[in-house]
Design a protein around this motif. Sequence first.
Motif, PDB file in Angstrom:
ATOM      1  N   ARG A  35       0.848  -1.195   0.000  1.00  0.00           N
ATOM      2  CA  ARG A  35       0.000   0.000   0.000  1.00  0.00           C
ATOM      3  C   ARG A  35       0.883   1.244   0.000  1.00  0.00           C
ATOM      4  O   ARG A  35       1.781   1.373   0.834  1.00  0.00           O
ATOM      5  CB  ARG A  35      -0.888  -0.024   1.248  1.00  0.00           C
TER       6      ARG A  35
ATOM      7  N   GLN B 210      -5.070  11.708  -7.885  1.00  0.00           N
ATOM      8  CA  GLN B 210      -6.028  11.161  -8.850  1.00  0.00           C
ATOM      9  C   GLN B 210      -5.319  10.711 -10.122  1.00  0.00           C
ATOM     10  O   GLN B 210      -5.614   9.629 -10.654  1.00  0.00           O
ATOM     11  CB  GLN B 210      -7.103  12.196  -9.162  1.00  0.00           C
TER      12      GLN B 210
ATOM     13  N   GLY C  61      -3.840   7.386 -10.007  1.00  0.00           N
ATOM     14  CA  GLY C  61      -4.779   6.272  -9.899  1.00  0.00           C
ATOM     15  C   GLY C  61      -5.108   5.897  -8.472  1.00  0.00           C
ATOM     16  O   GLY C  61      -5.608   4.797  -8.209  1.00  0.00           O
ATOM     17  N   MET C  62      -4.856   6.794  -7.542  1.00  0.00           N
ATOM     18  CA  MET C  62      -5.135   6.516  -6.137  1.00  0.00           C
ATOM     19  C   MET C  62      -6.627   6.670  -5.848  1.00  0.00           C
ATOM     20  O   MET C  62      -7.328   7.389  -6.549  1.00  0.00           O
ATOM     21  CB  MET C  62      -4.319   7.448  -5.248  1.00  0.00           C
ATOM     22  N   SER C  63      -7.060   5.997  -4.802  1.00  0.00           N
ATOM     23  CA  SER C  63      -8.439   6.090  -4.331  1.00  0.00           C
ATOM     24  C   SER C  63      -8.472   6.903  -3.054  1.00  0.00           C
ATOM     25  O   SER C  63      -7.602   6.751  -2.191  1.00  0.00           O
ATOM     26  CB  SER C  63      -8.992   4.695  -4.024  1.00  0.00           C
ATOM     27  N   LEU C  64      -9.486   7.742  -2.933  1.00  0.00           N
ATOM     28  CA  LEU C  64      -9.674   8.515  -1.705  1.00  0.00           C
ATOM     29  C   LEU C  64     -10.277   7.587  -0.655  1.00  0.00           C
ATOM     30  O   LEU C  64     -11.403   7.110  -0.794  1.00  0.00           O
ATOM     31  CB  LEU C  64     -10.582   9.717  -1.951  1.00  0.00           C
ATOM     32  N   ASP C  65      -9.510   7.334   0.401  1.00  0.00           N
ATOM     33  CA  ASP C  65      -9.980   6.465   1.479  1.00  0.00           C
ATOM     34  C   ASP C  65     -10.868   7.222   2.449  1.00  0.00           C
ATOM     35  O   ASP C  65     -11.737   6.627   3.079  1.00  0.00           O
ATOM     36  CB  ASP C  65      -8.796   5.871   2.246  1.00  0.00           C
TER      37      ASP C  65
ATOM     38  N   TRP D 239      -5.314   9.222   0.629  1.00  0.00           N
ATOM     39  CA  TRP D 239      -5.439   8.506  -0.643  1.00  0.00           C
ATOM     40  C   TRP D 239      -4.551   7.271  -0.564  1.00  0.00           C
ATOM     41  O   TRP D 239      -3.556   7.250   0.159  1.00  0.00           O
ATOM     42  CB  TRP D 239      -4.950   9.392  -1.784  1.00  0.00           C
ATOM     43  N   SER D 240      -4.872   6.253  -1.349  1.00  0.00           N
ATOM     44  CA  SER D 240      -4.009   5.074  -1.377  1.00  0.00           C
ATOM     45  C   SER D 240      -4.046   4.404  -2.741  1.00  0.00           C
ATOM     46  O   SER D 240      -4.983   4.572  -3.517  1.00  0.00           O
ATOM     47  CB  SER D 240      -4.428   4.071  -0.294  1.00  0.00           C
ATOM     48  N   LEU D 241      -2.985   3.670  -2.960  1.00  0.00           N
ATOM     49  CA  LEU D 241      -2.859   2.829  -4.147  1.00  0.00           C
ATOM     50  C   LEU D 241      -2.356   1.478  -3.651  1.00  0.00           C
ATOM     51  O   LEU D 241      -1.314   1.407  -2.992  1.00  0.00           O
ATOM     52  CB  LEU D 241      -1.865   3.442  -5.133  1.00  0.00           C
TER      53      LEU D 241
ATOM     54  N   ASP E 162      -3.808  -2.865  -7.393  1.00  0.00           N
ATOM     55  CA  ASP E 162      -4.257  -1.820  -8.325  1.00  0.00           C
ATOM     56  C   ASP E 162      -3.118  -1.454  -9.284  1.00  0.00           C
ATOM     57  O   ASP E 162      -3.335  -1.281 -10.485  1.00  0.00           O
ATOM     58  CB  ASP E 162      -4.682  -0.546  -7.577  1.00  0.00           C
TER      59      ASP E 162
END
Length: 182
Positions: free
Chosen positions: A128, A145, A148-152, A171-173, A177
Amino acid sequence: MFSHPLTEDAALTPLEPWQAAEFAAHAERYRDHLAPWMPWTEIVTDEASARAYLQGYADRQAADEGRIYGIRLRGDLVGGILFRIFDVPSGVCELGVWLAPEAQGRGLITRAATHLIGWAIGVRGMSRVEWRNDADNHRSKATAQRLGMSLDGVLRESFLYQGRRRDVEVWSLLASDWRSRS
């Protein structure tokens, strides 16, 4: 010197204690631009404090707990990227970045982050990669963004800085992913 090309005239390079004078001058030159987002601008105020800050990262790198790199444009230090957290046993790391205004809009942060994410996941086995930013820092949010990270989520009023409680976006990747992008 180790150098990873980001563009034809830009490179990612280590930042080490022997570069303290240059780092202190960089902090002074861009302090007004960086201060709203970067707490280290209050710590790095002269060559001695710059040396101590860089030595802290050198010690963390030796302990495999963090790293710091400079972003250079035509040889000049214009920004940086660091692993603020690098926790090998848990497989989690956190990236932090900064960039001078004249170097923005060239994709340097995205390229540097992409390179370090690839290394962290592909070479070091991180599961992660995190990215945290002040909720008002729209440039940082846009970079997360693009990566390609997602807002946790948002840690509401979790960070006291410059006399104000600030919301922090997390945010995390995940490695899965990242690998699915290839």
